[in-house]
Design an enzyme around this catalytic site. Sequence first.
Site, mmCIF file in Angstrom:
data_model
loop_
_atom_site.group_PDB
_atom_site.id
_atom_site.type_symbol
_atom_site.label_atom_id
_atom_site.label_comp_id
_atom_site.label_asym_id
_atom_site.label_seq_id
_atom_site.Cartn_x
_atom_site.Cartn_y
_atom_site.Cartn_z
ATOM 1 N N LYS A 11 0.827 -1.206 0.000
ATOM 2 C CA LYS A 11 0.000 0.000 0.000
ATOM 3 C C LYS A 11 0.869 1.268 0.000
ATOM 4 O O LYS A 11 2.071 1.209 0.289
ATOM 5 C CB LYS A 11 -0.931 -0.035 1.219
ATOM 6 N N TYR A 51 -12.160 -2.611 -3.206
ATOM 7 C CA TYR A 51 -12.747 -2.605 -1.863
ATOM 8 C C TYR A 51 -14.275 -2.567 -1.911
ATOM 9 O O TYR A 51 -14.911 -2.021 -0.992
ATOM 10 C CB TYR A 51 -12.192 -1.432 -1.053
ATOM 11 N N ASN A 114 -1.933 -0.031 7.201
ATOM 12 C CA ASN A 114 -1.356 -1.307 7.631
ATOM 13 C C ASN A 114 -0.529 -1.987 6.551
ATOM 14 O O ASN A 114 -0.363 -3.209 6.553
ATOM 15 C CB ASN A 114 -2.467 -2.222 8.167
ATOM 16 N N HIS A 117 -1.922 -5.512 1.529
ATOM 17 C CA HIS A 117 -3.183 -6.234 1.301
ATOM 18 C C HIS A 117 -2.853 -7.631 0.801
ATOM 19 O O HIS A 117 -1.921 -7.813 0.028
ATOM 20 C CB HIS A 117 -4.022 -5.514 0.238
ATOM 21 N N GLU A 128 -9.540 -9.986 -7.735
ATOM 22 C CA GLU A 128 -8.605 -8.877 -7.524
ATOM 23 C C GLU A 128 -7.468 -8.877 -8.554
ATOM 24 O O GLU A 128 -7.034 -7.821 -9.006
ATOM 25 C CB GLU A 128 -8.045 -8.955 -6.103
HETATM 26 P P1 IDP Z 1 -7.664 -6.989 5.682
HETATM 27 O O1 IDP Z 1 -6.842 -5.999 4.884
HETATM 28 O O2 IDP Z 1 -6.899 -7.522 6.846
HETATM 29 O O3 IDP Z 1 -8.280 -8.055 4.830
HETATM 30 P P2 IDP Z 1 -10.324 -5.789 5.849
HETATM 31 O O4 IDP Z 1 -11.254 -5.943 7.002
HETATM 32 O O5 IDP Z 1 -10.665 -6.497 4.578
HETATM 33 O O6 IDP Z 1 -8.855 -6.155 6.352
HETATM 34 O O7 IDP Z 1 -10.242 -4.230 5.559
HETATM 35 C C1 IDP Z 1 -9.626 -3.753 4.370
HETATM 36 C C2 IDP Z 1 -8.752 -2.565 4.733
HETATM 37 O O8 IDP Z 1 -9.581 -1.488 5.171
HETATM 38 C C3 IDP Z 1 -7.786 -2.807 5.880
HETATM 39 O O9 IDP Z 1 -6.590 -3.453 5.487
HETATM 40 C C4 IDP Z 1 -7.536 -1.404 6.371
HETATM 41 O O10 IDP Z 1 -6.615 -0.700 5.521
HETATM 42 C C5 IDP Z 1 -8.910 -0.781 6.211
HETATM 43 N N1 IDP Z 1 -9.715 -0.908 7.442
HETATM 44 C C6 IDP Z 1 -10.343 -2.027 7.904
HETATM 45 N N2 IDP Z 1 -11.012 -1.794 9.051
HETATM 46 C C7 IDP Z 1 -10.806 -0.480 9.329
HETATM 47 C C8 IDP Z 1 -11.242 0.368 10.389
HETATM 48 O O11 IDP Z 1 -11.957 -0.036 11.316
HETATM 49 N N3 IDP Z 1 -10.812 1.668 10.345
HETATM 50 C C9 IDP Z 1 -10.037 2.144 9.333
HETATM 51 N N4 IDP Z 1 -9.618 1.384 8.302
HETATM 52 C C10 IDP Z 1 -9.985 0.079 8.305
HETATM 53 MG MG MG Z 2 -9.822 -7.972 3.417
#
Ligand code: IDP
Ligand code: MG
Length: 151
Positions: A11, A51, A114, A117, A128
Site C-alpha cells: 500500500k 474494496y 497497515n 493487502h 482482484e
Molecule cells: P484486511 O486488509 O486484513 O483483509 P479488511 O477488514 O478487509 O482487512 O479491511 C480492508 C482494509 O480497510 C484494511 O486493510 C484497512 O486498511 C482498512 N480498514 C479495515 N477496518 C478499518 C477500520 O476499522 N478503520 C479504518 N480502516 C480500516
Molecule cells: Mg480484506
Amino acid sequence: MPVQQTLILLKPDAIQRGLAAEILGRFERKGLRIVGLKLVQATGDQADRHYAEHKERPFFPSLKQFITGGPLIAVALEGDEAVPVARLIIGATDGRAAAPGTIRGDLALSKSNNLVHGSDSPASAARELAIWFPEGLLATRRSDTVWVETP
Ligand code: IDP
Ligand code: MG
C-alpha cells in the site's frame, strides 16, 4: 497441496516509508514466486472495485483516499496454498494487535495504514488479480524451478 495465485498490494504507506523491499522480501524468502509486479497510481475506479465489499463502511472514504493517495505496488504471487500462506505472513488487520513476526505485527501501528493487502480466498484472488493485472500474468512453468519438492 494446491498451487494458488494471490494478489498482494504494497500500500502507499509501504512505498512512502521505503519498506517495499523489506515486505516483498518476506514473501520471497517464504518461497512464494513473483508472477506479476507493477508500480501503480491507483484510480478511484480501481479502489472502488478492489474494496467493493467495504463500500458501505464508515471508513470507506478515508480508505479510498489512502489507497489512491500515492503509488502502490501490485504483486501477484504463486505457490502452494499461496492465499492463506500470504495472509499468515501479513498478520491481523490492526497492526497494534497483529502478532510479532508478521509484517503488520513488526512494522505497522495502525488499523488503516497497515502496509499490505492480501487476498482472503482463491475467489477473491481471481477477482482482484483481474483488477490489477487485466493483461494477465507471466506464464510460469513448474519446470522452471530447480529443486524437487516433497509432500
Ligand atoms: P484486511 O486488509 O486484513 O483483509 P479488511 O477488514 O478487509 O482487512 O479491511 C480492508 C482494509 O480497510 C484494511 O486493510 C484497512 O486498511 C482498512 N480498514 C479495515 N477496518 C478499518 C477500520 O476499522 N478503520 C479504518 N480502516 C480500516
Ligand atoms: Mg480484506
